[in-house]
Design a protein around this motif. Structure first.
Motif, short mmCIF file in Angstrom:
data_model
loop_
_atom_site.label_atom_id
_atom_site.label_comp_id
_atom_site.label_asym_id
_atom_site.label_seq_id
_atom_site.Cartn_x
_atom_site.Cartn_y
_atom_site.Cartn_z
N LYS A 1 0.86 -1.18 0.00
CA LYS A 1 0.00 0.00 0.00
C LYS A 1 0.90 1.24 0.00
O LYS A 1 2.07 1.17 0.41
CB LYS A 1 -0.91 0.01 1.23
CG LYS A 1 -1.91 -1.13 1.25
CD LYS A 1 -2.93 -0.96 0.16
CE LYS A 1 -4.01 -2.04 0.25
NZ LYS A 1 -5.10 -1.79 -0.68
N GLU B 1 -6.49 -0.79 4.31
CA GLU B 1 -7.26 -0.92 3.08
C GLU B 1 -7.61 0.43 2.45
O GLU B 1 -7.91 0.52 1.27
CB GLU B 1 -8.53 -1.74 3.31
CG GLU B 1 -8.24 -3.18 3.70
CD GLU B 1 -7.27 -3.88 2.76
OE1 GLU B 1 -7.48 -3.82 1.53
OE2 GLU B 1 -6.29 -4.48 3.25
N ASP C 1 -3.29 1.33 -3.70
CA ASP C 1 -2.55 0.16 -4.17
C ASP C 1 -1.50 0.65 -5.18
O ASP C 1 -1.39 1.85 -5.45
CB ASP C 1 -3.48 -0.90 -4.74
CG ASP C 1 -4.23 -0.44 -5.98
OD1 ASP C 1 -3.86 0.56 -6.61
OD2 ASP C 1 -5.22 -1.11 -6.32
#
Length: 119
Positions: free
Chosen positions: A2, A106, A110
């Motif tokens: 990430k 999350e 990405d």
């Protein structure tokens, strides 16, 4: 992996995440000549300044990407700051941390989103 808008990368390693800066960041900074790392066991909040780096171009602070606790630091880069420039995504990591809220990982970019961000 990430990524943050501050050009940090995070890679999950069991219950911890490893944190470093991206190759893009090292290219912007130039050759690192000094790194000061946080104390292991330090509790940090997202945005806290936790690492001080100096390069031939500028001095900068690396901030905590998320809330958590510093569990390990990479002493090798204090002795040899050039490791960050030579291998920013592997041996040039800054610290490991446990996250207060692992699900927040999350919410970060990405690899594809980060590539678009720096383009």
């Amino acid at each position: 992996m990430k990524f943050t808008e501050e050009h940090e990368w995070l890679r999950q390693d069991g219950d911890e995440v490893i944190v470093g800066i991206t190759e893009h960041a090292t290219q912007q900074l130039g050759d690192l000549v000094f790194v000061e790392l946080p104390e292991e066991g330090t509790t940090v909040a997202k945005g806290d300044e936790v690492v001080t780096i100096e390069s031939v171009k500028a001095a900068s602070d690396i901030t905590a990407p998320l809330d958590g606790q510093i569990t390990e630091v990479n002493a090798a880069i204090v002795e040899n700051p050039a490791l960050v420039n030579e291998d920013p995504m592997e041996n040039g990591w800054f610290f490991k941390m446990t996250l207060a809220e692992p699900s927040e990982l999350e919410g970060l970019m990405d690899e594809d989103a980060y590539r678009d961000y720096i383009a």
